[in-house]
Design a protein around this motif. Structure first.
Motif, mmCIF file in Angstrom:
data_model
loop_
_atom_site.group_PDB
_atom_site.id
_atom_site.type_symbol
_atom_site.label_atom_id
_atom_site.label_comp_id
_atom_site.label_asym_id
_atom_site.label_seq_id
_atom_site.Cartn_x
_atom_site.Cartn_y
_atom_site.Cartn_z
ATOM 1 N N ILE A 1 5.352 3.063 -4.892
ATOM 2 C CA ILE A 1 5.502 4.347 -5.584
ATOM 3 C C ILE A 1 4.204 4.730 -6.296
ATOM 4 C CG2 ILE A 1 6.598 3.316 -7.650
ATOM 5 C CD1 ILE A 1 7.399 6.788 -6.195
ATOM 6 N N ILE A 2 3.524 3.766 -6.884
ATOM 7 C CA ILE A 2 2.258 4.065 -7.562
ATOM 8 C C ILE A 2 1.183 4.433 -6.544
ATOM 9 C CG2 ILE A 2 0.328 2.943 -8.786
ATOM 10 C CD1 ILE A 2 2.404 3.872 -10.705
ATOM 11 N N ALA A 3 1.048 3.683 -5.477
ATOM 12 C CA ALA A 3 0.024 3.968 -4.469
ATOM 13 C C ALA A 3 0.228 5.353 -3.865
ATOM 14 C CB ALA A 3 0.025 2.892 -3.377
ATOM 15 N N ARG A 4 1.467 5.694 -3.521
ATOM 16 C CA ARG A 4 1.742 7.011 -2.941
ATOM 17 C C ARG A 4 1.457 8.132 -3.940
ATOM 18 N NH1 ARG A 4 7.079 7.372 -1.970
ATOM 19 N NH2 ARG A 4 7.523 5.308 -2.776
ATOM 20 N N THR A 5 1.743 7.875 -5.212
ATOM 21 C CA THR A 5 1.483 8.895 -6.230
ATOM 22 C C THR A 5 -0.011 9.109 -6.425
ATOM 23 O OG1 THR A 5 3.545 8.287 -7.341
ATOM 24 C CG2 THR A 5 1.958 9.572 -8.616
ATOM 25 N N ILE A 6 -0.760 8.035 -6.502
ATOM 26 C CA ILE A 6 -2.225 8.151 -6.641
ATOM 27 C C ILE A 6 -2.784 8.963 -5.475
ATOM 28 C CG2 ILE A 6 -4.422 6.907 -6.645
ATOM 29 C CD1 ILE A 6 -2.814 4.492 -7.844
ATOM 30 N N GLY B 1 0.785 -1.226 0.000
ATOM 31 C CA GLY B 1 0.000 0.000 0.000
ATOM 32 C C GLY B 1 0.815 1.274 0.000
ATOM 33 N N GLU B 2 2.121 1.175 0.172
ATOM 34 C CA GLU B 2 2.992 2.348 0.128
ATOM 35 C C GLU B 2 3.942 2.292 -1.066
ATOM 36 O OE1 GLU B 2 2.770 5.166 1.969
ATOM 37 O OE2 GLU B 2 0.911 4.207 2.608
ATOM 38 N N ALA C 1 -3.699 -5.053 -8.418
ATOM 39 C CA ALA C 1 -4.917 -4.312 -8.774
ATOM 40 C C ALA C 1 -5.619 -3.775 -7.535
ATOM 41 C CB ALA C 1 -5.859 -5.199 -9.587
ATOM 42 N N VAL C 2 -5.685 -4.578 -6.501
ATOM 43 C CA VAL C 2 -6.347 -4.142 -5.268
ATOM 44 C C VAL C 2 -5.560 -3.007 -4.613
ATOM 45 C CG1 VAL C 2 -7.064 -4.881 -2.951
ATOM 46 C CG2 VAL C 2 -7.561 -6.323 -4.949
ATOM 47 N N VAL C 3 -4.233 -3.066 -4.650
ATOM 48 C CA VAL C 3 -3.403 -1.966 -4.134
ATOM 49 C C VAL C 3 -3.741 -0.674 -4.881
ATOM 50 C CG1 VAL C 3 -1.031 -1.047 -4.062
ATOM 51 C CG2 VAL C 3 -1.497 -3.375 -3.263
ATOM 52 N N HIS C 4 -3.808 -0.737 -6.204
ATOM 53 C CA HIS C 4 -4.127 0.449 -7.001
ATOM 54 C C HIS C 4 -5.517 0.975 -6.664
ATOM 55 C CE1 HIS C 4 -1.078 -0.420 -10.491
ATOM 56 N NE2 HIS C 4 -0.549 -0.609 -9.300
ATOM 57 N N ALA C 5 -6.471 0.072 -6.564
ATOM 58 C CA ALA C 5 -7.855 0.473 -6.278
ATOM 59 C C ALA C 5 -7.955 1.123 -4.893
ATOM 60 C CB ALA C 5 -8.779 -0.741 -6.379
ATOM 61 N N ARG C 6 -7.342 0.522 -3.906
ATOM 62 C CA ARG C 6 -7.402 1.085 -2.549
ATOM 63 C C ARG C 6 -6.738 2.458 -2.474
ATOM 64 N NH1 ARG C 6 -6.221 -4.587 0.535
ATOM 65 N NH2 ARG C 6 -8.405 -5.257 0.618
#
Length: 181
Positions: A62-67, A59-60, A117-122
């Motif tokens: 680079i993509i999750a933090r950017t979103i 959940g942390e 996918a779930v990481v991105h969605a969350r």
């Protein structure tokens, strides 16, 4: 997007396309909003790559933090995320490799694709774009998203990329040239 601060590096094979740190992406989003563009697609480039692309499974990432950073400042921005492992693996292939054959293990890759996918969605992604096209990827992603409360999150097909001349430049920008094959 890549780790760091004040990074905006043009990709030689794709003039006008940049690798950027989160702070620079936020500046880019501010400009995009000012000219009435409301959507982007993100690709991540981690500092650490491994054989299974584990950095993108948390959940942390680079993509999750950017979103999260974009949504905090520009909630109206429609964020599409690339879903693949090539930019996260040290071998540059799109998933987990079978040590016996050297090929991508489709089923094991589907399992971690669902997690990604779930990481991105969350994190707040508005659409998932799987470029690592494993057999059964869409059903796998749809099931994982639905089971985690994201029934209306769209999945975008990348089918047109197969007639594209962008593979070489993409490998440059994503720093993901396969190490073999």
């Amino acid at each position: 997007v890549r780790e760091g601060q004040n990074i905006k590096t043009e990709v030689a094979s794709m003039p006008g396309v940049y690798q950027m740190s989160i702070d620079e992406i936020l500046k880019e989003c501010e400009y995009l909003v000012s000219i009435n563009l409301k959507s982007i697609i993100l690709f991540g480039i981690p500092d650490t790559k491994d054989s299974v692309g584990s950095e993108c499974l948390c959940g942390e990432s680079i993509i999750a933090r950017t979103i999260k950073a974009i949504k905090a400042k520009f909630p109206q921005m429609f964020i599409v995320t690339d879903l693949c492992f090539c930019e996260y693996t040290d071998h540059g292939h799109c998933g987990i490799l079978d040590p016996k054959t050297g090929s991508v293990d489709n089923d094991k890759t589907l399992e971690i694709s669902a997690q990604q996918a779930v990481v991105h969605a969350r994190a707040g992604a508005d659409m998932i774009a799987p470029s690592g096209m494993m057999d059964g990827i869409i059903t796998t992603l749809r099931n994982a998203l639905d089971e985690n409360g994201f029934k209306n999150l769209p999945i975008m097909a990348y089918s047109t990329k197969f007639a594209s001349g962008y593979y070489g430049p993409f490998r440059d920008v994503a720093e993901s040239t396969p190490s073999f094959g």
